[in-house]
Design a protein around this motif. Structure first.
Motif, PDB file in Angstrom:
ATOM      1  N   TRP A  26     -15.882  -2.801  -1.291  1.00 51.55           N
ATOM      2  CA  TRP A  26     -14.536  -2.717  -0.731  1.00 51.55           C
ATOM      3  C   TRP A  26     -13.587  -2.063  -1.731  1.00 51.55           C
ATOM      4  CZ3 TRP A  26     -14.000  -3.873   4.246  1.00 51.55           C
ATOM      5  CH2 TRP A  26     -14.915  -4.743   4.836  1.00 51.55           C
ATOM      6  N   GLU A  29      -7.611  -1.969  -3.245  1.00 52.64           N
ATOM      7  CA  GLU A  29      -6.383  -2.142  -2.479  1.00 52.64           C
ATOM      8  C   GLU A  29      -6.513  -1.467  -1.122  1.00 52.64           C
ATOM      9  OE1 GLU A  29      -3.036  -0.714  -4.644  1.00 52.64           O
ATOM     10  OE2 GLU A  29      -3.238  -2.170  -6.277  1.00 52.64           O
ATOM     11  N   THR A  30      -5.814  -2.008  -0.152  1.00 57.58           N
ATOM     12  CA  THR A  30      -5.805  -1.428   1.190  1.00 57.58           C
ATOM     13  C   THR A  30      -5.019  -0.115   1.195  1.00 57.58           C
ATOM     14  OG1 THR A  30      -6.037  -3.527   2.348  1.00 57.58           O
ATOM     15  CG2 THR A  30      -4.933  -1.759   3.550  1.00 57.58           C
ATOM     16  N   SER A 105      -1.300  -4.555   6.451  1.00 57.80           N
ATOM     17  CA  SER A 105      -2.314  -4.336   7.481  1.00 57.80           C
ATOM     18  C   SER A 105      -2.200  -5.384   8.577  1.00 57.80           C
ATOM     19  CB  SER A 105      -3.714  -4.362   6.866  1.00 57.80           C
ATOM     20  OG  SER A 105      -3.957  -5.600   6.212  1.00 57.80           O
ATOM     21  N   THR A 124     -10.787   1.083  10.949  1.00 55.28           N
ATOM     22  CA  THR A 124      -9.962   0.905   9.754  1.00 55.28           C
ATOM     23  C   THR A 124     -10.653   0.127   8.647  1.00 55.28           C
ATOM     24  OG1 THR A 124      -8.949  -1.115  10.670  1.00 55.28           O
ATOM     25  CG2 THR A 124      -7.816   0.980  11.084  1.00 55.28           C
ATOM     26  N   TYR A 127     -10.899   1.247   5.000  1.00 56.23           N
ATOM     27  CA  TYR A 127      -9.670   1.426   4.226  1.00 56.23           C
ATOM     28  C   TYR A 127      -9.059   0.094   3.785  1.00 56.23           C
ATOM     29  CZ  TYR A 127      -9.873   6.157   6.161  1.00 56.23           C
ATOM     30  OH  TYR A 127     -10.274   7.431   6.509  1.00 56.23           O
ATOM     31  N   LEU A 128      -9.709  -1.017   4.120  1.00 56.25           N
ATOM     32  CA  LEU A 128      -9.167  -2.339   3.834  1.00 56.25           C
ATOM     33  C   LEU A 128      -9.761  -2.920   2.552  1.00 56.25           C
ATOM     34  CD1 LEU A 128      -9.439  -3.849   7.428  1.00 56.25           C
ATOM     35  CD2 LEU A 128      -7.311  -3.234   6.271  1.00 56.25           C
ATOM     36  N   SER A 129      -8.953  -3.632   1.792  1.00 55.73           N
ATOM     37  CA  SER A 129      -9.489  -4.429   0.696  1.00 55.73           C
ATOM     38  C   SER A 129     -10.296  -5.569   1.300  1.00 55.73           C
ATOM     39  CB  SER A 129      -8.356  -4.984  -0.166  1.00 55.73           C
ATOM     40  OG  SER A 129      -7.603  -5.944   0.565  1.00 55.73           O
ATOM     41  N   ASP A 132      -7.963  -8.228   2.809  1.00 54.90           N
ATOM     42  CA  ASP A 132      -7.340  -7.819   4.071  1.00 54.90           C
ATOM     43  C   ASP A 132      -8.370  -7.675   5.186  1.00 54.90           C
ATOM     44  OD1 ASP A 132      -4.808  -7.844   3.022  1.00 54.90           O
ATOM     45  OD2 ASP A 132      -4.690  -5.683   2.675  1.00 54.90           O
TER      46      ASP A 132
END
Length: 276
Positions: A26, A29-30, A105, A124, A127-129, A132
């Motif tokens: 991951w 950060e998002t 988010s 999505t 793109y997420l941590s 999140d």
């Protein structure tokens, strides 16, 4: 970026064989900018009419073709999104502004309608941590109707998501405590209606027999309750919200799966059936 689209198809063979967590890489950060860009793409999808249109429609950001918008004087005005192109443009402009002003988010996922949340998560996720992603998965799963049969994510893809995030991020303290106190072999229940009778081996089960009965007979359906056993290591989450005592399991590892004996008035017609 984590390429989940390819990972779902190619990257989960090993974890599926062993049923263990998949160690996804991951981002730290998002990427909120990337999420907003995807949200804008979803916003400009065509609104799909239904038999109950214009009152009911299908779209990632509205369930109704009748809504309200603000005019140039900031006054609220009714809008018919299906039959008034100017109103549609105005509504999209205002929604685009809401998307752009989102600070997290979570705010973006709250904007998306229930039937599109799993699709939005699929696109999505990369793109997420991890934090999140876990928050989004918890929210999307517990607010979507019939996520086990959602066409946007297969059972394998859903399992990959649940395995890829830490349980400590996916569940709250109470849920984690309940999980820790479970025995090594857990009895679980699932209620199905004639509508989803082929989905007996879904991901969603419950620790509560009464909850399974409710799901089997909601909407005045003549459904069935199934019970099974599963090792604790193959339970990926417990969600206590909505008073459902829901457990997310890997159905490949269910054992002693059988139709449960009916209770009350249904006891005469119920019969135990071993599932193969």
């Amino acid at each position: 970026r984590v390429n989940f689209a390819r990972g779902f198809k190619e990257g989960h063979n090993m974890e599926e064989k062993k049923g263990k967590r998949w160690n996804a890489c991951w981002p730290d950060e998002t990427d909120l900018t990337a999420l907003k860009s995807l949200a804008h793409t979803f916003l400009y999808l065509e609104i799909q009419p239904t038999k109950m249109s214009p009152l009911v429609v299908k779209h990632p950001f509205t369930d109704s073709g009748i809504t309200v918008i603000r005019d140039k004087n900031n006054s609220i005005q009714p809008a018919d999104l299906l039959n008034d192109p100017r109103a549609l443009d105005c509504w999209r402009g205002q929604m685009a502004q809401n998307i752009q002003e989102a600070e997290s988010s979570n705010q973006l996922f709250y904007m998306v309608t229930k039937s599109y949340r799993l699709a939005f998560l699929k696109h999505t996720a990369g793109y997420l941590s991890e934090r999140d992603a876990a928050s989004a998965l918890n929210f999307v799963w517990t607010t979507s109707e019939a996520p086990n049969s959602d066409p946007n994510l297969s059972r394998r893809e859903l399992l990959a998501l649940f395995r890829s995030v830490s349980p400590s991020l996916l569940m709250d303290k109470e849920e984690l405590q309940v999980y820790e106190e479970l025995p090594n072999l857990v009895t679980v229940y699932r209620g199905v209606t004639p509508y989803n009778a082929k989905m007996v081996k879904g991901l969603s089960w419950t620790l509560n027999r009464d909850t399974a009965e409710w799901f089997a007979h909601r909407y005045s359906s003549h459904g069935q309750v199934y019970q099974a056993q599963i090792e604790k290591t193959h339970i990926h989450a417990i969600f206590l919200g909505r008073n459902e005592a829901e457990v997310i399991v890997d159905p490949h590892y269910l054992t002693n799966l059988a139709q449960a004996h009916m209770t009350g008035q249904e006891q005469d017609s119920g019969q135990t059936m071993q599932m193969l």
